[in-house]
Design a protein around this motif. Sequence first.
Motif, mmCIF file in Angstrom:
data_model
loop_
_atom_site.group_PDB
_atom_site.id
_atom_site.type_symbol
_atom_site.label_atom_id
_atom_site.label_comp_id
_atom_site.label_asym_id
_atom_site.label_seq_id
_atom_site.Cartn_x
_atom_site.Cartn_y
_atom_site.Cartn_z
ATOM 1 N N ASN A 140 0.825 -1.212 0.000
ATOM 2 C CA ASN A 140 0.000 0.000 0.000
ATOM 3 C C ASN A 140 0.859 1.261 0.000
ATOM 4 N N TYR A 141 1.875 1.291 0.852
ATOM 5 C CA TYR A 141 2.701 2.499 0.956
ATOM 6 C C TYR A 141 3.550 2.706 -0.297
ATOM 7 N N LEU A 142 4.101 1.634 -0.836
ATOM 8 C CA LEU A 142 4.904 1.758 -2.050
ATOM 9 C C LEU A 142 4.049 2.160 -3.252
ATOM 10 N N THR A 143 2.833 1.621 -3.332
ATOM 11 C CA THR A 143 1.936 1.980 -4.426
ATOM 12 C C THR A 143 1.537 3.450 -4.346
ATOM 13 N N ALA A 144 1.198 3.918 -3.141
ATOM 14 C CA ALA A 144 0.830 5.327 -2.972
ATOM 15 C C ALA A 144 1.996 6.244 -3.328
ATOM 16 N N TRP A 145 3.195 5.857 -2.943
ATOM 17 C CA TRP A 145 4.366 6.719 -3.156
ATOM 18 C C TRP A 145 4.796 6.754 -4.616
ATOM 19 N N HIS A 146 4.860 5.591 -5.253
ATOM 20 C CA HIS A 146 5.399 5.509 -6.611
ATOM 21 C C HIS A 146 4.312 5.596 -7.690
ATOM 22 N N ASP A 147 3.317 4.740 -7.615
ATOM 23 C CA ASP A 147 2.328 4.656 -8.690
ATOM 24 C C ASP A 147 1.440 5.889 -8.769
ATOM 25 N N TYR A 148 1.164 6.534 -7.640
ATOM 26 C CA TYR A 148 0.274 7.694 -7.641
ATOM 27 C C TYR A 148 1.023 9.012 -7.433
ATOM 28 N N GLY A 149 2.341 8.976 -7.461
ATOM 29 C CA GLY A 149 3.138 10.211 -7.423
ATOM 30 C C GLY A 149 3.037 10.997 -6.139
ATOM 31 N N LEU A 150 2.783 10.324 -5.017
ATOM 32 C CA LEU A 150 2.631 11.043 -3.759
ATOM 33 C C LEU A 150 3.903 11.797 -3.384
ATOM 34 N N GLY A 151 5.056 11.210 -3.703
ATOM 35 C CA GLY A 151 6.310 11.879 -3.383
ATOM 36 C C GLY A 151 6.439 13.222 -4.073
ATOM 37 N N ARG A 152 6.045 13.305 -5.347
ATOM 38 C CA ARG A 152 6.108 14.565 -6.076
ATOM 39 C C ARG A 152 5.148 15.597 -5.492
ATOM 40 N N TYR A 153 3.939 15.166 -5.163
ATOM 41 C CA TYR A 153 2.962 16.084 -4.584
ATOM 42 C C TYR A 153 3.458 16.635 -3.239
ATOM 43 N N MET A 154 4.056 15.766 -2.430
ATOM 44 C CA MET A 154 4.562 16.221 -1.134
ATOM 45 C C MET A 154 5.726 17.184 -1.304
ATOM 46 N N LEU A 155 6.570 16.951 -2.300
ATOM 47 C CA LEU A 155 7.679 17.863 -2.554
ATOM 48 C C LEU A 155 7.160 19.241 -2.969
ATOM 49 N N ASN A 156 6.127 19.275 -3.808
ATOM 50 C CA ASN A 156 5.522 20.555 -4.192
ATOM 51 C C ASN A 156 4.969 21.280 -2.974
ATOM 52 N N SER A 157 4.230 20.559 -2.133
ATOM 53 C CA SER A 157 3.668 21.174 -0.929
ATOM 54 C C SER A 157 4.768 21.657 0.000
ATOM 55 N N PHE A 158 5.873 20.922 0.046
ATOM 56 C CA PHE A 158 6.997 21.318 0.895
ATOM 57 C C PHE A 158 7.579 22.648 0.423
ATOM 58 N N TYR A 159 7.831 22.777 -0.877
ATOM 59 C CA TYR A 159 8.372 24.026 -1.418
ATOM 60 C C TYR A 159 7.423 25.193 -1.146
ATOM 61 N N ILE A 160 6.159 24.981 -1.420
ATOM 62 C CA ILE A 160 5.175 26.050 -1.269
ATOM 63 C C ILE A 160 5.038 26.458 0.195
ATOM 64 N N SER A 161 4.985 25.478 1.086
ATOM 65 C CA SER A 161 4.842 25.778 2.513
ATOM 66 C C SER A 161 6.046 26.541 3.046
ATOM 67 N N ILE A 162 7.245 26.142 2.633
ATOM 68 C CA ILE A 162 8.455 26.838 3.072
ATOM 69 C C ILE A 162 8.445 28.283 2.575
ATOM 70 N N ALA A 163 8.106 28.476 1.286
ATOM 71 C CA ALA A 163 8.117 29.821 0.715
ATOM 72 C C ALA A 163 7.095 30.731 1.393
ATOM 73 N N VAL A 164 5.893 30.233 1.596
ATOM 74 C CA VAL A 164 4.850 31.050 2.229
ATOM 75 C C VAL A 164 5.189 31.309 3.694
ATOM 76 N N MET A 165 5.679 30.292 4.376
ATOM 77 C CA MET A 165 6.034 30.470 5.781
ATOM 78 C C MET A 165 7.103 31.540 5.948
ATOM 79 N N ALA A 166 8.141 31.493 5.117
ATOM 80 C CA ALA A 166 9.205 32.490 5.207
ATOM 81 C C ALA A 166 8.699 33.872 4.800
ATOM 82 N N GLY A 167 7.951 33.944 3.705
ATOM 83 C CA GLY A 167 7.441 35.227 3.241
ATOM 84 C C GLY A 167 6.496 35.872 4.223
ATOM 85 N N LYS A 168 5.588 35.091 4.774
ATOM 86 C CA LYS A 168 4.640 35.643 5.742
ATOM 87 C C LYS A 168 5.344 36.131 7.001
#
Length: 278
Positions: A60-88
């Motif tokens: 289940n965890y490997l399928t969510a991470w690889h087959d559904y691109g969860l890692g990429r989505y989390m990386l995007n959220s990480f970048y956005i959260s860091i940028a907004v947190m610092a800017g705010k």
Amino acid sequence: MPASLRSSSIKSAATHTTLIIAVVVIAAPVLMALLFSTQTPAQIFSWPPKFMPGSAMAKNYLTAWHDYGLGRYMLNSFYISIAVMAGKTVISFTAAMALVYFRIPFKSWIFAFILLTLMMPTEIMIVALFELVAGIGWADSYAALIVPFLASATGTFLFRQHFMQIPTSLLDAARIDGVGPFRFAWSILLPMSSNVIAALAVIEWVYMWNQYLWPLIIIRENSRQVVQVGLRMMTAGQDATNWGIVMAGAIVSLVPALLVFMLLQEQFSRGFALSQEK
């Protein structure tokens, strides 16, 4: 046993019982999601329910991470959260400093207007915001997910209240020593505001990490999408939803926000104890 001691024991027992029940109620959905993330669909929908770890945890965890691109989505959220947190943090810090230490006409009215924006959720401005962002060519870009969220009335309020409790003698001493505004902010205000910065960082990180509606509207390219929309796409991208995979994705998506809160929880608590700060 004296009546007062007996009454105190009863109150203590009732308080602890209430707290235990509250913790169980709050934690139950997360615990169930963690349990389902290890099970196959047959185990999830079996009767009677199986309240034991299943046999599909790794899958289940490997399928969510690889087959559904969860890692990429989390990386995007990480970048956005860091940028907004610092800017705010930077914008809120400087805005609050201006409201407290600079002579600005009608600054009480300006602060009242800033607080008024707290009553305006982003959802009621989405149509106008979409037209504005699309009109300047930022649709389907990271800028559309970052720039509209850089201003923070909450952050300005927290920093202002904190600055107003700092003795004015520090400002007077800085002026006598010829310290300018930038050095005063960097050398005096910033070190004294670490708890407020941590509190604001936790708030804004969790807020941006949980963004769903605005990214769903403004982002079309899957490679730029955020984790919460990615979780929704996991349920829509299956002929028959495998809730084990979806719950695995949900559990993984909880980890970054949980880690941020655990690392900064002490400073977070102190940051809101404004009335006790010296």
